[in-house]
Design an enzyme around this catalytic site. Structure first.
Site, PDB file in Angstrom:
ATOM      1  N   ASP A  51       1.190  -0.894   0.115  1.00 14.20           N
ATOM      2  CA  ASP A  51      -0.176  -0.050   0.307  1.00 14.20           C
ATOM      3  C   ASP A  51       1.038   1.095  -0.057  1.00 14.20           C
ATOM      4  O   ASP A  51       0.496   2.327  -1.296  1.00 14.20           O
ATOM      5  CB  ASP A  51      -0.430   0.117   1.684  1.00 14.20           C
ATOM      6  CG  ASP A  51      -2.294  -0.759   1.156  1.00 14.20           C
ATOM      7  OD1 ASP A  51      -2.151  -1.733  -0.151  1.00 14.20           O
ATOM      8  OD2 ASP A  51      -3.126  -0.667   1.733  1.00 14.20           O
ATOM      9  N   ARG A 126     -14.890  -1.410  -3.595  1.00  9.46           N
ATOM     10  CA  ARG A 126     -14.863   0.192  -2.399  1.00  9.46           C
ATOM     11  C   ARG A 126     -15.417   1.186  -2.218  1.00  9.46           C
ATOM     12  O   ARG A 126     -14.991   1.431  -3.923  1.00  9.46           O
ATOM     13  CB  ARG A 126     -13.136  -0.670  -1.967  1.00  9.46           C
ATOM     14  CG  ARG A 126     -12.987  -1.977  -1.252  1.00  9.46           C
ATOM     15  CD  ARG A 126     -11.451  -2.408  -1.215  1.00  9.46           C
ATOM     16  NE  ARG A 126     -11.606  -1.125   0.244  1.00  9.46           N
ATOM     17  CZ  ARG A 126     -10.269  -1.441   1.117  1.00  9.46           C
ATOM     18  NH1 ARG A 126      -8.967  -2.054  -0.096  1.00  9.46           N
ATOM     19  NH2 ARG A 126      -9.818  -0.907   1.659  1.00  9.46           N
ATOM     20  N   SER A 173     -16.825   4.968   4.952  1.00 13.54           N
ATOM     21  CA  SER A 173     -15.284   5.465   5.684  1.00 13.54           C
ATOM     22  C   SER A 173     -14.686   5.986   5.981  1.00 13.54           C
ATOM     23  O   SER A 173     -15.318   6.967   4.994  1.00 13.54           O
ATOM     24  CB  SER A 173     -14.876   4.202   4.323  1.00 13.54           C
ATOM     25  OG  SER A 173     -13.506   4.977   4.154  1.00 13.54           O
ATOM     26  N   GLN A 175     -11.847   7.315   5.344  1.00 16.31           N
ATOM     27  CA  GLN A 175     -10.840   7.862   4.634  1.00 16.31           C
ATOM     28  C   GLN A 175     -11.177   8.652   3.562  1.00 16.31           C
ATOM     29  O   GLN A 175     -10.572   9.875   2.828  1.00 16.31           O
ATOM     30  CB  GLN A 175     -10.224   6.545   4.007  1.00 16.31           C
ATOM     31  CG  GLN A 175      -9.246   5.329   5.010  1.00 16.31           C
ATOM     32  CD  GLN A 175      -9.472   4.303   4.430  1.00 16.31           C
ATOM     33  OE1 GLN A 175      -9.131   4.486   2.950  1.00 16.31           O
ATOM     34  NE2 GLN A 175      -8.403   3.930   4.947  1.00 16.31           N
ATOM     35  N   ASP A 319     -10.136  -2.688  13.284  1.00 15.02           N
ATOM     36  CA  ASP A 319      -9.030  -3.262  12.429  1.00 15.02           C
ATOM     37  C   ASP A 319      -8.585  -4.866  13.764  1.00 15.02           C
ATOM     38  O   ASP A 319      -7.863  -6.112  12.876  1.00 15.02           O
ATOM     39  CB  ASP A 319      -7.599  -2.663  12.416  1.00 15.02           C
ATOM     40  CG  ASP A 319      -7.765  -1.953  11.063  1.00 15.02           C
ATOM     41  OD1 ASP A 319      -9.258  -2.497   9.759  1.00 15.02           O
ATOM     42  OD2 ASP A 319      -7.782  -1.615  10.355  1.00 15.02           O
ATOM     43  N   GLN A 346     -14.771  -4.262   3.758  1.00 12.36           N
ATOM     44  CA  GLN A 346     -13.396  -3.600   4.140  1.00 12.36           C
ATOM     45  C   GLN A 346     -13.217  -4.535   2.864  1.00 12.36           C
ATOM     46  O   GLN A 346     -13.331  -5.385   2.349  1.00 12.36           O
ATOM     47  CB  GLN A 346     -12.654  -3.548   5.482  1.00 12.36           C
ATOM     48  CG  GLN A 346     -13.076  -2.479   5.996  1.00 12.36           C
ATOM     49  CD  GLN A 346     -12.861  -2.762   7.281  1.00 12.36           C
ATOM     50  OE1 GLN A 346     -12.056  -3.687   7.962  1.00 12.36           O
ATOM     51  NE2 GLN A 346     -12.085  -1.400   7.941  1.00 12.36           N
ATOM     52  N   GLU A 347     -11.281  -5.588   3.234  1.00 12.41           N
ATOM     53  CA  GLU A 347     -10.622  -6.159   2.148  1.00 12.41           C
ATOM     54  C   GLU A 347     -10.894  -7.719   1.766  1.00 12.41           C
ATOM     55  O   GLU A 347     -11.083  -7.846   0.451  1.00 12.41           O
ATOM     56  CB  GLU A 347      -9.261  -6.914   3.166  1.00 12.41           C
ATOM     57  CG  GLU A 347      -8.166  -5.847   3.187  1.00 12.41           C
ATOM     58  CD  GLU A 347      -8.002  -4.452   3.893  1.00 12.41           C
ATOM     59  OE1 GLU A 347      -9.689  -4.505   4.479  1.00 12.41           O
ATOM     60  OE2 GLU A 347      -7.370  -4.164   4.083  1.00 12.41           O
ATOM     61  N   ARG A 350     -15.156  -8.961   6.574  1.00 16.17           N
ATOM     62  CA  ARG A 350     -14.313  -9.981   7.277  1.00 16.17           C
ATOM     63  C   ARG A 350     -15.093 -10.674   8.287  1.00 16.17           C
ATOM     64  O   ARG A 350     -14.720 -11.592   8.949  1.00 16.17           O
ATOM     65  CB  ARG A 350     -13.547  -8.862   8.598  1.00 16.17           C
ATOM     66  CG  ARG A 350     -12.455  -8.216   7.612  1.00 16.17           C
ATOM     67  CD  ARG A 350     -11.546  -6.851   8.014  1.00 16.17           C
ATOM     68  NE  ARG A 350     -10.260  -7.016   8.016  1.00 16.17           N
ATOM     69  CZ  ARG A 350      -9.213  -5.932   7.090  1.00 16.17           C
ATOM     70  NH1 ARG A 350      -9.897  -5.014   8.526  1.00 16.17           N
ATOM     71  NH2 ARG A 350      -8.248  -5.786   7.493  1.00 16.17           N
ATOM     72  N   ARG A 408      -5.488  -9.073   7.678  1.00 12.62           N
ATOM     73  CA  ARG A 408      -5.516 -10.131   9.324  1.00 12.62           C
ATOM     74  C   ARG A 408      -5.662 -11.111   9.294  1.00 12.62           C
ATOM     75  O   ARG A 408      -5.943 -11.673  10.831  1.00 12.62           O
ATOM     76  CB  ARG A 408      -6.423  -8.422  10.005  1.00 12.62           C
ATOM     77  CG  ARG A 408      -5.300  -7.767  10.038  1.00 12.62           C
ATOM     78  CD  ARG A 408      -6.046  -6.179  10.292  1.00 12.62           C
ATOM     79  NE  ARG A 408      -5.685  -5.092  10.134  1.00 12.62           N
ATOM     80  CZ  ARG A 408      -4.061  -4.564  10.005  1.00 12.62           C
ATOM     81  NH1 ARG A 408      -3.429  -5.733  10.846  1.00 12.62           N
ATOM     82  NH2 ARG A 408      -3.557  -3.676   9.378  1.00 12.62           N
TER      83      ARG A 408
END
Ligand code: DC
Length: 673
Positions: A51, A126, A173, A175, A319, A346-347, A350, A408
């Site tokens: 990243d 995303r 998000s 972000q 996280d 997320q990725e 989760r 993770r």
């Protein structure tokens, strides 16, 4: 089929300094802020992962000059005072959420720019729309290949360079909001308002705190709008130290929950009140049974006494929910993890991934994976512990854990797999695609392995300016050892003795002064520093010409040497207690007198001219030859190469070469069979 990794359970305690990388969130924010700053910034302790490399590469594509050094963990970036040199280009953000959002807002500063933006397939799904819609109000527009307004990757970004009164929906998000907050100070009069709520508020606080660290603090007005009262290019702090990743640290807080008694893991630079919201995990872990205490700016985690299930709200530090979830099967009662709906985007999903894999190990979870699949609004997970169920599954052989390209998942189950479930070291967990940790922690499994080490003691002796201190310091940092400079002990005593008007020729004056002395130690980074009567003498004091002129004569006195010997030997216990994997002590008589049974003894030498040059480059007036003569001809503990020590002549070697050689010699001692 991707490669998989069998996790070897810890049959012993876990010990040492966890080699935790720098924080991804801080590294990527610092890159953006430094690029927008006036002047050069040196980032230290930076993370080098997929990243961050994506963001570094994108900034280079945009014309920024960046020099990175992965081994040293540094990035030197030339800021361009809020301007983006390249006006047209193509950027690929992979599956890096921060790079995707931060770059998009960053590019909006470009006057009349045009950028083709794309990401991996996963990134295309995303959330981006909150940010793209917000920028559209300032005439920065995102189009699809068909020329329609875009809501996600890929898109072409046509920028206006303006920022006005922005409103952002950051519910998907945080972000999306952070990206705008970082560019806000670059345009006078710009404001950002949030419509609704955002997840992960701590990340917004991190952004605010970092904008202030780069000289442009943000404020909020009565309506909750962010603005910068003093807008302009960021002001480079010149050197910016990036904290270790608090999420990555969570795995090493968890590790001593599953490894043998006597475990002690040190987290160097881990700050409970640092920039990262995920440091809150340490508090949850304490409630769960973790034994954590802080020494200076570092944390020490020892064997947990028990694992206490309970009800936890992970919304603010989500996280780390996977870290706790992976311990939950071993707890004394069920664990409820609440308020993590956003982690489903997320990725991977989760919540579903964690439920599915725990299930695969025989662990009961609620809601079930089927229920989670049917209802996207479910936001909590209850995990019912059962060692019997785990054992039953393990008896059929190792379970292969799917990781869903989610770093993770891989790391959390890596910790669970470190538990010696079968009691004989038989592996019971296999991690699929272990390389996915590359997203934030490329060397995670090596860092885990390094904590399997047994305690080592390394003695390094050699004459003045033979490179002992520089070598020992570097090796300590790389291998997680505590560094002890015994020359500094004699120097500190010399400062005290000179203060007390003692002279080497008047033994009574020395003995009288020593009787008034009390020695202690404090840790400073990887080094133990000597404290005399409550005071640490400064580097300038202990290396003054006066101390240089007297230290060898004082050090030759048996009274002085006897006085300090036990103190020096006590450093071994200090290193053990602090969680270091060992200690590296340097001086003149370490291998011969202080630690004759050290795991490894090294004698460094270099020819006189090379050593004289080194001291004069350091700007020190020091008569090395004279000190060496005194040190090697004295009756008490003279400087010698002890029998059995490894001799290294470093006249023609660089520091890096010596360090490499010493580390090669230590490696077998650190590895446990
Ligand atoms: O490593 P240094 O140059 O800082 O050491 C200063 C003096 O301390 C050195 O000239 C002799 C003495 N010393 C010693 O006698 N025994 C040690 N183990 C370390 C240092």
């Amino acid at each position: 089929m991707t490669e998989s990794l069998l996790i070897k359970p810890f049959r012993t305690s876990a010990r040492g300094v966890a080699q935790v990388p720098g924080s991804k969130s801080i590294t990527n924010r610092a890159l953006i802020l430094a690029a927008l700053a006036e002047g050069e910034t040196l980032l230290t302790g930076a993370l080098f992962s997929r990243d961050t490399k994506i963001l570094i590469q994108a900034l280079r594509t945009l014309g920024f000059v960046i020099v990175d050094d992965e081994v040293a963990g540094t990035i030197r970036i030339q800021g361009n005072a809020g301007n983006i040199p390249v006006k047209e280009g193509s950027l690929h953000v992979g599956n890096a959420g921060t790079a995707a959002r931060f770059l998009t807002a960053f590019l909006a500063l470009s006057h009349q720019g045009k950028y083709a933006m794309d990401g991996d397939v996963a990134m295309r799904a995303r959330p981006m729309s909150g940010l793209l819609n917000s920028l559209a109000s300032s005439k920065t527009l995102a189009y699809t290949a068909e020329g329609k307004p875009a809501q996600a990757f890929p898109f072409v970004l046509q920028t206006s360079g303006q920022l006005k009164d922005l409103t952002v929906d950051a519910s998907a998000s945080s972000q999306l909001l952070s990206a705008l907050l970082m560019v806000l100070p670059q345009r006078a009069g710009a404001t950002v308002k949030m419509s609704g709520e955002t997840v992960s508020e701590p990340f917004v606080v991190m952004t605010e705190r970092m904008c202030a660290q780069f000289g442009r603090p943000l404020s909020r007005d009565a309506e909750g709008r962010w603005f910068c009262a003093n807008p302009g290019a960021y002001i480079s702090p010149q050197v910016y130290a990036i904290e270790p990743d608090a999420t990555a640290a969570s795995y090493f807080i968890a590790l001593p929950a599953v490894t043998g008694q006597g475990s002690c893991v040190r987290l160097q630079g881990y700050q409970p009140k640092g920039l990262q919201g995920d440091t809150a995990f340490a508090e949850v872990a304490k409630l769960y049974g973790a034994e954590i205490d802080y020494q200076g700016d570092s944390a020490r985690v020892r064997s947990w006494h028990n694992l206490r299930g309970g009800d936890f709200d992970f919304n603010q530090f989500s996280d780390t929910f996977l870290t706790l979830a992976a311990l939950a099967p071993l707890a004394d009662k069920p664990t409820i993890i609440r308020n993590i709906a956003h982690t489903r985007k997320q990725e991977t999903d989760r919540l579903l991934a964690m439920a599915t894999e725990l299930n695969r190990l025989g662990v009961k979870v609620e809601p079930s994976p089927q229920a989670l699949q049917a209802d996207a609004s479910l936001s909590s997970l209850t995990i019912y512990p059962s060692r019997d169920a785990l054992l039953k599954t393990a008896q059929r052989g190792p379970t292969s854990i799917h990781t869903y390209e989610d770093h993770r998942m891989a790391m959390s189950f890596g910790i669970l797999g470190s538990y010696d479930l079968l009691g004989d070291g038989t592996p019971w967990i296999k991690i699929e695609d272990p390389g996915c940790t590359g997203k934030t922690f490329p060397r995670f499994f090596q860092a885990l392995e390094a904590l399997r080490s047994s305690f080592v003691s390394i003695a390094i002796d050699g004459g003045a300016a033979s490179g002992k201190s520089s070598t020992a310091r570097a090796v300590a940092q790389h291998l997680g050892l505590m560094h002890v400079d015994t020359g500094a002990h004699y120097r500190t005593l010399t400062v005290g003795l000179l203060d007390a008007k003692a002279t080497p020729s008047n033994l009574a004056s020395v003995e009288k002064a020593l009787a008034q002395f009390k020695l202690d130690s404090v840790l400073s980074g990887f080094s133990s520093r000597c404290v005399l009567n409550g005071k640490i003498a400064s580097e300038a004091e202990i290396r003054s010409p006066e101390v240089n002129a007297h230290v060898s004569a004082f050090a030759a006195l048996p009274a002085v040497r006897n006085y300090i010997l036990n103190y020096q030997r006590s450093q071994v216990e200090l290193a053990r207690d602090a969680g270091f994997a060992g200690l590296i002590m340097e001086g003149r008589d370490i291998g011969s007198v202080v630690l004759p049974n050290a795991t490894l003894r090294i004698f460094l030498e270099a020819d006189a001219e090379a050593r004289r040059l080194r001291r004069s480059t350091e700007g020190q007036a020091d008569s090395i030859a004279q000190r060496d003569l005194l040190d090697s001809t004295r009756a008490a503990a003279p400087l010698i190469c002890p029998t059995g020590a490894v001799r290294i002549d470093n006249t023609k070697l660089s520091l890096a070469e010596v360090v490499q050689e010493v580390e090669r010699l230590i490696a077998p001692a650190l590895a446990v069979s």
